[in-house]
Design a protein around this motif. Structure first.
Motif, short mmCIF file in Angstrom:
data_model
loop_
_atom_site.label_atom_id
_atom_site.label_comp_id
_atom_site.label_asym_id
_atom_site.label_seq_id
_atom_site.Cartn_x
_atom_site.Cartn_y
_atom_site.Cartn_z
N UNK A 18 8.59 19.47 6.64
CA UNK A 18 7.87 18.25 5.85
C UNK A 18 8.92 17.04 6.09
N UNK A 19 8.06 15.90 6.02
CA UNK A 19 8.86 14.63 6.34
C UNK A 19 7.64 13.60 5.58
N UNK A 20 8.48 12.31 5.38
CA UNK A 20 7.61 11.26 4.92
C UNK A 20 7.91 10.09 5.94
N UNK A 21 6.75 8.99 6.28
CA UNK A 21 6.93 8.22 7.07
C UNK A 21 6.60 6.98 6.36
N UNK A 22 6.97 5.87 6.16
CA UNK A 22 6.68 4.54 5.71
C UNK A 22 6.04 3.69 6.86
N UNK A 23 5.15 3.01 6.99
CA UNK A 23 4.55 2.05 7.81
C UNK A 23 4.08 0.68 7.14
N UNK A 24 4.68 -0.33 7.32
CA UNK A 24 4.34 -1.63 6.62
C UNK A 24 3.01 -2.00 7.12
N UNK A 25 1.93 -2.12 6.41
CA UNK A 25 0.62 -2.44 6.51
C UNK A 25 0.29 -3.09 5.21
N UNK A 26 -0.86 -3.88 5.55
CA UNK A 26 -1.22 -4.83 4.34
C UNK A 26 -1.60 -4.11 3.00
N UNK A 27 -1.35 -4.88 1.92
CA UNK A 27 -1.70 -4.50 0.62
C UNK A 27 -2.78 -5.38 -0.08
N UNK A 28 -3.03 -5.15 -1.05
CA UNK A 28 -3.72 -6.16 -1.93
C UNK A 28 -3.09 -7.28 -2.27
N UNK A 29 -1.75 -7.18 -2.27
CA UNK A 29 -0.91 -8.44 -2.68
C UNK A 29 -1.03 -9.65 -1.59
N UNK A 30 -1.29 -9.01 -0.40
CA UNK A 30 -1.03 -9.93 0.86
C UNK A 30 -2.74 -10.45 0.92
N UNK A 31 -3.67 -9.82 0.35
CA UNK A 31 -5.18 -10.43 0.19
C UNK A 31 -5.14 -11.46 -0.83
N UNK A 32 -4.42 -11.17 -2.17
CA UNK A 32 -4.42 -11.99 -3.16
C UNK A 32 -3.78 -13.30 -2.61
N UNK A 33 -2.82 -13.30 -1.91
CA UNK A 33 -1.85 -14.43 -1.56
C UNK A 33 -2.46 -15.33 -0.25
N UNK A 34 -3.35 -14.61 0.36
CA UNK A 34 -3.62 -15.14 1.48
C UNK A 34 -2.90 -14.78 2.75
N UNK A 35 -1.91 -13.93 2.56
CA UNK A 35 -0.99 -13.77 3.76
C UNK A 35 -1.59 -13.05 5.10
N UNK A 36 -1.20 -13.37 6.03
CA UNK A 36 -1.59 -12.53 7.15
C UNK A 36 -0.58 -11.70 7.57
N UNK A 37 -1.13 -10.32 7.66
CA UNK A 37 -0.20 -9.44 8.09
C UNK A 37 -0.85 -8.57 9.42
N UNK A 74 9.01 -5.81 3.30
CA UNK A 74 9.79 -6.98 3.34
C UNK A 74 10.37 -7.36 4.61
N UNK A 75 10.84 -6.20 5.27
CA UNK A 75 11.39 -6.52 6.55
C UNK A 75 10.70 -5.67 7.66
N UNK A 76 9.35 -5.50 7.62
CA UNK A 76 8.51 -5.09 8.70
C UNK A 76 9.13 -3.91 9.29
N UNK A 77 9.58 -2.91 8.52
CA UNK A 77 10.61 -1.88 8.93
C UNK A 77 9.67 -0.58 8.79
N UNK A 78 9.66 0.37 9.55
CA UNK A 78 9.41 1.63 9.31
C UNK A 78 10.33 2.48 9.15
N UNK A 79 10.17 3.57 8.02
CA UNK A 79 11.37 4.37 7.50
C UNK A 79 10.73 5.87 7.76
N UNK A 80 11.69 6.63 8.25
CA UNK A 80 11.42 8.04 8.54
C UNK A 80 12.22 8.86 7.47
N UNK A 81 11.90 9.74 6.75
CA UNK A 81 12.59 10.60 5.87
C UNK A 81 12.44 11.92 5.91
N UNK A 82 13.24 12.50 6.62
CA UNK A 82 13.03 13.98 6.92
C UNK A 82 13.75 14.90 6.02
#
Length: 271
Positions: A18-37, A74-82
């Motif tokens: 088992x492992x977890x992976x984080x991928x930076x994708x748009x959130x509700x905060x981006x929509x609220x502030x009009x950020x383009x992700x 914040x850093x547009x960084x994928x994170x892999x946690x095995x």
């Protein structure tokens, strides 16, 4: 953000992992502030941090104990946690080839299905406590694979691990698993960071950068300081930070954020 929890069969370990992976994708905060992700297109990849758990932990521990999702965004960084169990990232006779799993099998399998860069300059490895030892060990043994390694109060000298009477029994069991009951599996060129660092220096290969931190109230601060001093004396690029803190996530989390800043990422997709 996307949090992927993955179960897959490891041919190297011959079991489900088992492992977890984080991928930076748009959130509700981006929509609220009009950020383009943006999303990566077909030729773009994420820079990747391989974040390793401490002793007794699993792939969920860093997720449950830190703000790594925030730092990844914040850093547009994928994170892999095995999950590496109590292997310290080593191949262990009659138990499992975890070094081969983390350096070869897992990057190949994840790279085939996720937009993760395989280039050295886009891959970094980090961890707290024993995970910090593993991060340094991987970077020293595979300098062509990782551009930098981060140790958050890492137990960098396994020979000194277990000198705290409260954890002596646990470390005795782990050392017997790693090295054998009579040290028959011990190899300083695989297990001793100072020896591995000297091997790398003499090889003339490219050297990763290193970041290490430790709290002044950390019970294990002596376990890493000698290795850091030795690597600095050899000429390695080692940033070492000390401050108030114990051997816990209250200290590690703030320095995880600092260490990711230290990487000086471009916060964009890479080719």
């Amino acid at each position: 953000m996307a949090l992927l929890e993955i179960q897959l069969y490891s041919e190297v370990l011959m079991k489900e992992v088992s492992l977890a992976v984080i991928l930076p994708l748009p959130t509700i905060t981006n929509m609220e502030y009009g950020d383009h992700v943006a999303y990566p297109d077909h030729h773009q990849k994420y820079q990747t941090l391989w974040l390793l758990h401490a002793a007794t932990g699993d792939y969920t521990k860093c997720l449950r104990s830190s703000r790594i999702e925030t730092y990844a965004r914040e850093h547009q960084l994928a994170v892999v946690m095995p999950s590496l169990e109590n292997s310290c990232g080593h191949n262990i006779p009659y138990y499992g080839d975890f070094f081969t799993f983390i350096t070869e099998e897992l990057p190949a399998k994840l790279g085939a299905v996720l937009p993760l860069s395989r280039k050295r300059e886009h891959n970094f490895v980090a961890g707290p406590s024993i995970g910090g030892y593993t991060a340094f060990m991987l970077a020293l043994r595979r300098p062509e694979q990782y551009a930098a390694a981060i140790s958050l109060a890492g137990g960098l000298d396994l020979k000194l691990a277990g000198t705290n009477k409260n954890t002596e029994r646990w470390f005795t069991l782990i050392k017997q698993s790693l090295f054998g009951e009579n040290n028959e599996y011990y190899d300083p060129h695989i297990h001793d960071l100072e020896v591995i660092a000297q091997d790398l220096k003499e090889s003339g290969k490219i050297q990763p950068r290193f970041y290490a931190c430790c709290g002044e109230e950390d019970l294990y601060r002596h376990v890493g300081q000698g290795v850091i001093a030795s690597m600095q004396a050899m000429g390695f690029d080692v940033t070492y930070v000390m401050g108030h803190g114990r051997h816990d996530w209250d200290y590690w989390d703030s320095h995880l954020r600092e260490a990711i800043e230290w990487l000086q990422l471009n916060r964009e997709f890479v080719e």
